[in-house]
Enzyme design. Structure first.
Site, PDB file in Angstrom:
ATOM      1  N   ASP A 108       2.469  -9.117   5.804  1.00 40.05           N
ATOM      2  CA  ASP A 108       2.833  -9.127   4.293  1.00 40.05           C
ATOM      3  C   ASP A 108       3.510 -10.440   4.045  1.00 40.05           C
ATOM      4  O   ASP A 108       4.046 -11.349   4.772  1.00 40.05           O
ATOM      5  CB  ASP A 108       3.655  -7.896   4.198  1.00 40.05           C
ATOM      6  CG  ASP A 108       3.744  -7.446   2.961  1.00 40.05           C
ATOM      7  OD1 ASP A 108       3.221  -7.960   1.930  1.00 40.05           O
ATOM      8  OD2 ASP A 108       3.897  -6.171   2.487  1.00 40.05           O
ATOM      9  N   ASP A 142      -0.915  -2.703  -4.362  1.00 43.66           N
ATOM     10  CA  ASP A 142       0.005  -1.772  -4.026  1.00 43.66           C
ATOM     11  C   ASP A 142      -0.069  -0.552  -4.815  1.00 43.66           C
ATOM     12  O   ASP A 142       0.395   0.524  -4.588  1.00 43.66           O
ATOM     13  CB  ASP A 142       1.446  -2.285  -4.277  1.00 43.66           C
ATOM     14  CG  ASP A 142       2.022  -2.891  -3.004  1.00 43.66           C
ATOM     15  OD1 ASP A 142       1.519  -2.858  -2.029  1.00 43.66           O
ATOM     16  OD2 ASP A 142       2.892  -3.556  -3.198  1.00 43.66           O
TER      17      ASP A 142
END
Length: 736
Positions: free
Chosen positions: A478, A548
């Protein structure tokens, strides 16, 4: 052969399947762009350069040299010699001068495709070979050499381009602009398609006609970004999914980029793409070389859809690597939306126990397992196990999950550092910063200076300790913030503006080490969702977290836009909980599964707490995914609906390469009153073959009928008191 050179006319012809690209040495010194489009039998189309029209070439009338230079379609334009359009290259020489004048020197043609130094790039394979042309250009005054590299894929309408710059003199020179490609179009009658958005709504399709002047998309955030993707398509006004001429450009790079179409005074269009020149410099000492990243160019004469499918084929065969290149990905469950930071060993094992019963194949432990991290305000950089939370240790947890027949995955954010961390206390100078300026926090974190090998080595040593301690088979990498105060405590002042690019090269270095040392590990990239969904990341990770926003209806637009140039097999997509954590919407569990099935497929929820009726659907959902994933992963993708034009429904298809079967998926977004069934034309089938839909094996229809007359998709009505809105269905067609 794919590349031809006409010695008499000093003209080059590049043939990529059904596409031709032509350029020519002009006036014995300049390199001009002649043609790009559908293939033609002619070897030389130099008449398109209009040398018989005013302004004449300088050898005929030197007084008009500046006018000539401002109208000539240059293959790789420079700044300062009379071409006032957007340049591809700029320098600052040792005398402080910015003028550059590249002239043709030589060329060579060879089979294969070269790798790029320290950077990802497409490659040739036995099934998809390539041939390469290198043209050497030189500015004798500034003593800088540029090698233009063109690689032509024989079986695809693809040309990949990059540039190498070398200081062949004795004095230092700075590159202040080093774009990777320029293409001149002899028209302004085109639309520009881009993929724009923000966090949780990445890669929305925008289309607008070109107008006089400059129109561009870019990123200056240190990554390719949520806001703009390094993709542009220029197309005819009448081009749609199935017809019209389209030129697609995709930048194989994960940092700052710049793409621009400029309509000039003569109604021509110059398109350029490459590293964003904003705040960019690169010092070349004597003998040093700088390599610009790659631009992939795709031409289609059958609409936007064919362009997309060409990108998909190229990236699946000639960019994605490793064990999972041609393999179904494990069906995983990620604990992030299930628990956020509130978990421990027992909670994870409980999730794994229930998930394993349902057929889920991997548990992924997300953020919060390291340092002393109970929220997002600490511990990045401290990549050791948080024993208070992971009681019994990581090895114990992984072994317990493995006993259930499941694989285990883990989350890292290796590029970041928290002020509240042992690493920052020991090495505050390792954060990207400008001395004397306060550091800007974002998500309570700073960015590590990945231009420094010492920093990368230290982070990687911690990652290796974790990976060597337990049977970890998946990593979610990430990156949750952009770069600010871009300065390095280690670079000299004359090289500080190189940090933007050196940072990206450092990321590539660490990813390359990881995938080399642990080839069995499945790497999934993520950047606050989809902020780094670019082709360069696909070189290291066969899948990228798409966004997301996991809401099935929001994902229709996100996945539609992503599919413009990226294969669906690369889209990280999960079934998540409802109400959705991003938009608060409730959608049927079935629809969530159908939309996630377009991508890698997995679950992002607490399987121990969801409604029993949803839990009961998971085994069948998984079997459905396994059945159709080969089609999704390897077939041709056709977009049928378009939520950007009609937000009441969406539909798409995957068709086997041999046309033997096809999967049709439909989502009824909003029901409408007083409407009959919807007539939808299928795509990509064999018109001469006959097909049956799996649920009606005795009903045969020709491919021609299915594509030209279509099928009737009835309005979906809700059941058990649930609205028919947001409902979905799939149809599987098989050739008799």
């Amino acid at each position: 052969m794919s590349i031809f050179y006409n010695e008499k006319e000093r003209a080059f012809k590049l043939r990529a399947k059904d596409t031709d690209y032509m350029l020519k040495v002009i006036n014995g010194e300049y390199l001009g762009h002649v043609y790009y489009g559908r293939k033609v039998p002619d070897e030389d189309l130099s008449y398109l350069l209009r040398f018989d029209e005013s302004p004449f070439t300088p050898e005929q009338n030197d007084r008009d040299r500046a006018v000539y230079l401002d109208t000539t379609p240059f293959e790789y334009p420079c700044f300062g010699i009379g071409d006032y359009r957007e340049p591809a290259m700029m320098i600052m020489d040792s005398d402080g001068m910015s003028t550059c004048d590249l002239r043709y020197v030589s060329h060579k043609i060879y089979d294969g495709k070269p790798a790029l130094d320290g950077m990802p790039a497409t490659f040739a394979t036995e099934n998809s070979p390539a041939q390469t042309l290198e043209i050497t250009m030189k500015d004798s005054h500034a003593e800088i050499e540029a090698v233009l590299v063109y690689s032509v894929f024989e079986n695809l309408d693809v040309i990949a381009r990059s540039v190498r710059f070398t200081n062949v003199g004795s004095k230092p020179v700075k590159l202040t602009r080093a774009l990777s490609a320029c293409v001149e179009f002899d028209t302004d009658k085109m639309d520009m398609i881009t993929l724009n958005g923000s966090w949780a709504r990445e890669r929305w399709v925008e289309r607008a006609p070109l107008h006089h002047g400059k129109q561009s998309v870019d990123s200056c955030k240190g990554e390719s970004s949520h806001q703009s993707n390094p993709f542009v398509a220029l197309c005819a006004h009448n081009a749609d999914e199935d017809m019209g001429e389209v030129f697609g450009f995709n930048f194989v790079y994960s940092g700052n980029f710049f793409a621009q179409a400029e309509v000039t005074q003569h109604k021509k269009t110059r398109f350029v793409m490459g590293i964003n020149p904003l705040d960019f410099e690169w010092l070349l000492d004597a003998g040093e070389t700088f390599t610009a990243p790659e631009v992939v160019m795709v031409h289609s004469d059958e609409g936007i859809g064919k362009m997309s499918r060409t990108f998909h084929d190229l990236y699946r065969e000639n960019l994605i690597r490793g064990e999972y290149k041609d393999k179904r990905r494990p069906i995983l469950i990620n604990n992030w939306e299930a628990t956020y930071f509130n978990f421990n060993t027992e909670k994870l094992i409980d999730i794994a126990k229930e998930a394993s019963k349902l057929g889920i194949e991997m548990l992924v432990m997300d953020d919060g397992w390291f340092g002393h991290r109970d929220s997002d305000n600490s511990s990045l950089g401290d990549w050791f196990v948080y024993e208070k939370k992971i009681n019994g240790g990581l090895k114990h947890l992984v072994e317990e999950v493995n006993k259930l027949g499941m694989k285990f995955g883990i989350w890292f954010e290796p590029e970041m550092i928290s002020p509240d961390s042992e690493l920052y206390k020991a090495h505050p100078d390792w954060a990207i910063q400008i001395k004397g300026r306060p550091l800007t926090l974002c998500r309570e974190q700073y960015v590590l200076d990945y231009s420094q090998k010492e920093v990368r080595d230290y982070v990687y040593s911690m990652m290796r300790d974790i990976l060597d301690n337990a049977n970890i088979e998946y990593i979610k990498w990430d990156m949750n913030r952009q770069l600010t105060e871009v300065g390095s405590n280690f670079l000299p002042k004359e090289r500080q503006r190189e940090l933007w690019h050196r940072y990206v090269l450092g990321v590539y270095d660490l990813m390359n080490r990881l995938t080399t040392d642990y080839p069995h590990i499945l790497l999934e990239n993520c950047s606050g969702g989809g902020a780094r969904f670019d082709p360069a990341m696909l070189y290291y990770s066969p899948q990228i977290w798409c966004s997301d926003d996991t809401d099935a209806i929001e994902r229709l637009k996100i996945q539609h836009g992503t599919s413009m140039c990226y294969p669906c097999s690369a889209m990280g997509a999960h079934v998540s909980d409802c109400p959705n954590h991003t938009v608060g919407r409730n959608t049927p569990f079935k629809t969530r599964g159908h939309v996630a099935m377009v991508g890698t497929f997995g679950y992002e929820l607490d399987v121990t707490r969801i409604p029993q009726q949803d839990r009961d659907m998971i085994p069948a959902q998984i079997e459905e995914f396994k059945k159709y994933n080969p089609l999704v992963r390897t077939g041709d993708h056709y977009r049928i609906g378009n939520m950007f034009e009609d937000n009441t429904w969406d539909a798409w298809m995957f068709v086997a390469k041999d046309k033997s079967e096809a999967l049709f998926e439909f989502v009824q977004v909003m029901g409408r009153p007083n409407m009959r069934s919807r007539r939808i034309m299928l795509k990509g089938l064999d018109p001469d073959a006959y097909y049956y839909e799996e649920s009606e094996p005795d009903k045969l229809l020709s491919g021609a009928a299915l594509m030209n007359a279509g099928i009737n998709v009835a309005k979906i009505w809700g059941v058990d008191g649930i609205s028919g809105d947001f409902s979905s269905k799939i149809l599987h067609f098989v050739r008799r």
